[in-house]
Design a protein around this motif. Structure first.
Motif, PDB file in Angstrom:
ATOM      1  N   SER A 187       0.826  -1.205   0.000  1.00  0.00           N
ATOM      2  CA  SER A 187       0.000   0.000   0.000  1.00  0.00           C
ATOM      3  C   SER A 187       0.856   1.248   0.000  1.00  0.00           C
ATOM      4  CB  SER A 187      -0.955   0.016   1.196  1.00  0.00           C
ATOM      5  OG  SER A 187      -0.261   0.178   2.398  1.00  0.00           O
ATOM      6  N   ASP A 190       1.804   8.626   4.817  1.00  0.00           N
ATOM      7  CA  ASP A 190       2.972   8.767   3.937  1.00  0.00           C
ATOM      8  C   ASP A 190       4.245   8.956   4.740  1.00  0.00           C
ATOM      9  OD1 ASP A 190       1.705   8.847   1.224  1.00  0.00           O
ATOM     10  OD2 ASP A 190       0.610  10.483   2.176  1.00  0.00           O
ATOM     11  N   GLU A 230      -3.771  13.585  -4.403  1.00  0.00           N
ATOM     12  CA  GLU A 230      -4.202  13.083  -3.105  1.00  0.00           C
ATOM     13  C   GLU A 230      -3.421  13.774  -1.996  1.00  0.00           C
ATOM     14  OE1 GLU A 230      -6.609  10.861  -2.292  1.00  0.00           O
ATOM     15  OE2 GLU A 230      -7.222  10.994  -4.387  1.00  0.00           O
ATOM     16  N   ARG A 271      -0.851   2.435   8.044  1.00  0.00           N
ATOM     17  CA  ARG A 271      -0.639   2.005   6.662  1.00  0.00           C
ATOM     18  C   ARG A 271      -1.034   3.081   5.663  1.00  0.00           C
ATOM     19  NH1 ARG A 271      -2.948  -4.232   7.114  1.00  0.00           N
ATOM     20  NH2 ARG A 271      -1.357  -4.955   8.584  1.00  0.00           N
ATOM     21  N   GLY A 272      -1.981   3.919   6.037  1.00  0.00           N
ATOM     22  CA  GLY A 272      -2.403   4.984   5.135  1.00  0.00           C
ATOM     23  C   GLY A 272      -1.545   6.229   5.195  1.00  0.00           C
ATOM     24  N   ASN A 332      -0.136  12.608   3.713  1.00  0.00           N
ATOM     25  CA  ASN A 332      -0.577  12.289   5.069  1.00  0.00           C
ATOM     26  C   ASN A 332       0.594  12.136   6.026  1.00  0.00           C
ATOM     27  OD1 ASN A 332      -3.503  12.026   4.565  1.00  0.00           O
ATOM     28  ND2 ASN A 332      -2.863  10.328   3.235  1.00  0.00           N
ATOM     29  N   ASN A 370       0.278   4.528  -2.210  1.00  0.00           N
ATOM     30  CA  ASN A 370       0.324   5.872  -1.638  1.00  0.00           C
ATOM     31  C   ASN A 370       1.263   6.766  -2.427  1.00  0.00           C
ATOM     32  OD1 ASN A 370      -1.451   5.265   0.355  1.00  0.00           O
ATOM     33  ND2 ASN A 370       0.010   5.385   2.053  1.00  0.00           N
TER      34      ASN A 370
END
Length: 437
Positions: A202, A293, A214, A290-291, A217, A206
């Motif tokens: 993931s 950056d 996007e 995990r989401g 993060n 990303n």
């Protein structure tokens, strides 16, 4: 081997979760483990995490005594949280024990304990830090900058470690105070940690997503304390037009209302997108990490022996920015981005701009960190070191017992001990040993 471990059992305790890994590994190796919950009385009614071994409360005196009497090793997992380690402080002096020290700074633990042990507390301060320290410590305790005023001068590391027969800690940066106070074996051992299996794919998605606009993060996890430098992250993002436009800074963890209002006002005034999520359970946290950056693990002052949040982020294949101090300085420089604490905001702004602009470098950094951390922070390695320290503690016990006997005798005689290093003392010993060296 029969092993008794004192530790918090609450699911909210990172030390408790780490202890669960050790219990599982020790049991798999054929050792018998008893877990004694160390939280203060009001917390013991909460349902503990599953340890899959016998679990008793530190208040069950007969059961604790019975377990300790049969134990080959007694281990206390302790950090700077009085509410979680109340029971350990009640039992530590009663049996020779290994202390697994999670924080080099123990000022909060000591302060709370001192409220019901004031005479002993003042004696400890005077012994370790000299005249006037007993008054200064408690004067500082009423100030907002209590930790900053005491972390270097009076961290209370020595007070706790002097009660231990051996100490394991999780980095070397603050180990001198441990060595100065614990007469038994001392060893730095990487913290045991585990996250659900993940290959980091993931992170690739990303990295590619930012081409489509996007958000970028940035994440900080754990209790939102002043030393986690959330305000510095906000100010660093505000310095960069690109980061202000694209970055979302998220805080996940306990945050008191006043701190939340203060940080929200700062972010709003500087045009930074801040999200304060509060505490979440482990499964949700894994998804959030995990989401991300980038994970920010800045600390100033640095208090802990190891950072669970930094380890978690590395194991999740995430690029991590850390303050170049304490435990974080010991992480290889090609596995994290070190931030200069003397030039924090500028250094952080440049690092975040680089990580934002270079998705492939970001991914490569995370993969190097993951490969290293997965080998470094293992339950098997920790248990192997723990059992070695237990063996060393048992070998050292008769020597330390003899030293304490003679030290007490000399104290009772009120003698001048300078002669111990002269021929008056050494020649008879050499004669008895049959040596001339």
């Amino acid at each position: 081997m029969n092993i008794v471990i004192f530790a918090p059992g609450l699911k909210a305790s990172a030390i408790g979760r780490m202890t669960g890994l050790l219990v599982r590994e020790l049991s798999a190796q054929g050792h018998t483990v008893v877990l004694i919950r160390s939280e203060e009385k009001v917390l013991l009614s909460a349902v503990p995490q599953s340890f899959s071994v016998e679990v008793i409360d530190w208040l069950q005196t007969s059961a604790v005594d019975a377990a300790c009497a049969q134990a080959d090793a007694i281990v206390h997992q302790i950090g700077d949280n009085y509410h979680y380690h109340y029971g350990s402080l009640e039992w530590l002096s009663k049996y020779p024990s290994v202390v697994c020290l999670h924080d080099f700074y123990l000022g909060n633990l000591f302060f709370q304990w001192a409220q019901t042990h004031m005479a002993e507390a003042e004696q400890a301060l005077l012994h370790w830090y000299g005249a006037g320290s007993n008054k200064k410590f408690f004067e500082y305790s009423h100030r907002q900058d209590f930790i900053e005023l005491t972390c270097a001068a009076m961290p209370m590391t020595e007070w706790l470690c002097a009660m231990a027969s051996a100490v394991i800690t999780h980095s070397s940066w603050g180990i001198k105070r441990v060595l100065d106070s614990c007469a038994g074996p001392v060893r730095a051992v990487p913290l045991a940690y585990e996250v659900p299996a993940w290959d980091g794919e993931s992170a690739v998605s990303n990295a590619e997503a930012h081409a489509d606009g996007e958000p970028f993060n940035i994440l900080t996890i754990g209790n939102v304390n002043a030393n986690k430098r959330a305000a510095s992250v906000i100010r660093a993002l505000a310095q960069s037009e690109k980061l202000r436009r694209s970055a979302v800074f998220r805080l996940v963890g306990q945050c008191d209302t006043l701190k939340a209002l203060e940080l929200s006002a700062l972010a709003r005034n500087l045009g930074v997108n801040l999200v304060i999520s509060g505490p979440v359970d482990d499964d949700v946290l894994a998804v959030i990490v995990r989401g991300a950056d980038v994970v920010s693990c800045l600390r100033w002052p640095s208090l802990e022996a190891a950072s669970a949040s930094a380890i978690e982020a590395m194991l999740h294949c995430k690029p991590v920015v850390v303050t170049n101090v304490g435990f974080y300085r010991e992480i290889p420089s090609d596995h994290v981005v070190h931030i200069d604490p003397d030039n924090e905001i500028d250094s952080l702004c440049k690092a975040l701009e680089w990580l934002h602009a270079e998705p492939e470098a970001r991914l490569a950094l995370g993969r190097r960190a993951q490969a290293w951390a997965s080998q470094q922070f293992t339950a098997a390695g920790y248990c192997r070191a723990l059992l070695g320290v237990v063996d060393d503690m048992h070998m050292a016990a008769p020597i330390l017992h003899s030293m304490r006997f003679f030290a007490q005798a000399l104290s009772d005689w009120k003698t001048d001990t300078r002669w111990l290093g002269t021929s008056l003392a050494l020649d008879p010993i050499r004669s008895l040993l049959g040596t001339t060296a």
